[in-house]
Design a protein around this motif. Sequence first.
Motif, PDB file in Angstrom:
ATOM      1  N   PRO B  42       0.819  -1.218   0.000  1.00 46.85           N
ATOM      2  CA  PRO B  42       0.000   0.000   0.000  1.00 46.85           C
ATOM      3  C   PRO B  42       0.852   1.268   0.000  1.00 46.85           C
ATOM      4  CG  PRO B  42      -0.767  -1.550   1.663  1.00 46.85           C
ATOM      5  CD  PRO B  42       0.518  -2.096   1.129  1.00 46.85           C
ATOM      6  N   VAL B  43       0.416   2.243  -0.781  1.00 46.29           N
ATOM      7  CA  VAL B  43       1.221   3.432  -1.056  1.00 46.29           C
ATOM      8  C   VAL B  43       1.713   4.160   0.185  1.00 46.29           C
ATOM      9  CG1 VAL B  43       1.071   5.785  -1.939  1.00 46.29           C
ATOM     10  CG2 VAL B  43       0.316   3.902  -3.347  1.00 46.29           C
ATOM     11  N   CYS B  44       0.836   4.471   1.123  1.00 45.66           N
ATOM     12  CA  CYS B  44       1.195   5.415   2.183  1.00 45.66           C
ATOM     13  C   CYS B  44       2.211   4.847   3.173  1.00 45.66           C
ATOM     14  CB  CYS B  44      -0.044   5.894   2.904  1.00 45.66           C
ATOM     15  SG  CYS B  44      -1.185   6.695   1.775  1.00 45.66           S
ATOM     16  N   GLY B  45       2.417   3.541   3.125  1.00 42.67           N
ATOM     17  CA  GLY B  45       3.435   2.983   4.006  1.00 42.67           C
ATOM     18  C   GLY B  45       4.514   2.286   3.214  1.00 42.67           C
ATOM     19  N   SER B  49       8.258   3.945  -2.096  1.00 40.32           N
ATOM     20  CA  SER B  49       7.682   5.276  -2.330  1.00 40.32           C
ATOM     21  C   SER B  49       8.349   6.316  -1.434  1.00 40.32           C
ATOM     22  CB  SER B  49       6.176   5.271  -2.077  1.00 40.32           C
ATOM     23  OG  SER B  49       5.534   4.456  -3.025  1.00 40.32           O
ATOM     24  N   LEU B  50       8.740   5.904  -0.256  1.00 41.89           N
ATOM     25  CA  LEU B  50       9.451   6.822   0.639  1.00 41.89           C
ATOM     26  C   LEU B  50      10.822   7.164   0.057  1.00 41.89           C
ATOM     27  CD1 LEU B  50       9.584   8.311   3.371  1.00 41.89           C
ATOM     28  CD2 LEU B  50      10.506   6.227   4.372  1.00 41.89           C
ATOM     29  N   ILE B 136       7.082  -4.260   8.289  1.00 43.06           N
ATOM     30  CA  ILE B 136       7.310  -2.864   8.694  1.00 43.06           C
ATOM     31  C   ILE B 136       8.341  -2.175   7.805  1.00 43.06           C
ATOM     32  CG2 ILE B 136       8.126  -1.377  10.571  1.00 43.06           C
ATOM     33  CD1 ILE B 136       6.923  -3.337  12.527  1.00 43.06           C
ATOM     34  N   ASN B 137       7.924  -1.082   7.224  1.00 39.57           N
ATOM     35  CA  ASN B 137       8.833  -0.236   6.458  1.00 39.57           C
ATOM     36  C   ASN B 137       9.862   0.361   7.419  1.00 39.57           C
ATOM     37  OD1 ASN B 137      10.017   1.932   5.168  1.00 39.57           O
ATOM     38  ND2 ASN B 137       8.100   2.936   4.606  1.00 39.57           N
ATOM     39  N   PRO B 138      11.153   0.085   7.191  1.00 39.24           N
ATOM     40  CA  PRO B 138      12.161   0.553   8.152  1.00 39.24           C
ATOM     41  C   PRO B 138      12.392   2.063   8.125  1.00 39.24           C
ATOM     42  CG  PRO B 138      13.219  -0.475   6.274  1.00 39.24           C
ATOM     43  CD  PRO B 138      11.741  -0.683   6.101  1.00 39.24           C
ATOM     44  N   GLY B 139      11.737   2.785   7.225  1.00 42.65           N
ATOM     45  CA  GLY B 139      11.937   4.232   7.203  1.00 42.65           C
ATOM     46  C   GLY B 139      13.307   4.583   6.660  1.00 42.65           C
ATOM     47  N   ALA B 140      13.762   5.791   6.954  1.00 39.13           N
ATOM     48  CA  ALA B 140      14.989   6.277   6.339  1.00 39.13           C
ATOM     49  C   ALA B 140      16.010   6.782   7.330  1.00 39.13           C
ATOM     50  CB  ALA B 140      14.647   7.389   5.349  1.00 39.13           C
TER      51      ALA B 140
END
Lengths: 179, 158
Positions: B42-45, B49-50, B136-140
Amino acid sequence: MTQLIPPVSIIDNSYGNPAALIELVEFGDYECPYCGRAYPIVKNIQKILGSDLKFVFRNFPLRKIHPNAFPAALATEAAARQNRFWEMHDIIFENQRSLDADKFIQFGVILGLDPDRFKTDMQDQVLMAKVSKDFESGLRSGVNRTPTFFINGIKYEDHWSDYHLLEHLRSVLGELSVK
Amino acid sequence: MLPIGILAPDFELFSTPDQKLRLSELKGKKVVLAFYPADWSPVCGDQMSLYNEMGKYFARHNAMVVGVSVDSKWSHLAFIEDRHFHFPLLSDFEPKGEVARLYQVYDAGTGESKRALYVIDENSVIRWSYLSPVGINPGADGILNALEEIDNLKMVIQ
């Protein structure tokens, strides 16, 4: 525990009691449907917690997939220059599914903003940089989806839907009140 | 995961339906190698995309991001077009998951790659790695800190 970097300061747009026990920060994207769903949930939390809550909104627009997210963020910052940040924030989320460039101008009219000043501010590099700073702060703070919430500077990893966030904030408030 | 400090094993995978990318071609740049389970989250997570929003932050550190999953090059092509990605997605498709295995991040149970990050420096040395819970998206933040640390260390040495 992931922390909010940088902490909330006077440059942030905040709502409610500045000395509240709970500071809730949302990183959001005006075109993100999940943020649209979170909008009434946060509104309800604000109503229920009243002066125990300070709410801060930081922009985290995913510009490549949400073409109106950055202009929307700019519109709120431009409105903030005329003390209408939260009014613009609300009207954008309430019309989330039909956003385009003309809409922001219309919202400005509805909110009674000085139209020339609003249009000029929408192009202001300083405000663009402010939105980008918000985004960078999100990257630094480990924002990995929108919305992402921070409660008193610590990232909230649990569910926010329905009453989950409210219940959690109530328990935080309970603990803080005892102290 | 492979240990920090060793040379990143070289490999070559399709980056488009008719082009291959070899890791060693990227020598001289830092590379963020992002293994992920599958296209179309899904896009927002979504992790990719990040990263797609972070071009200028990666450029600041002379870095580029490369995504790797077991999806076919055609799935990647559609995913790239749908999400307007500005970086390559490599297809670890045949033999399936070979590169993920090489980097010790293959999940044989699901037949997908785990969600794992490697930061590789300009000399192809692995400098940082992270294994994220799969959902879980690990972020940046971890990536940005690692890139900064590499540059800071260089300034100290010079």
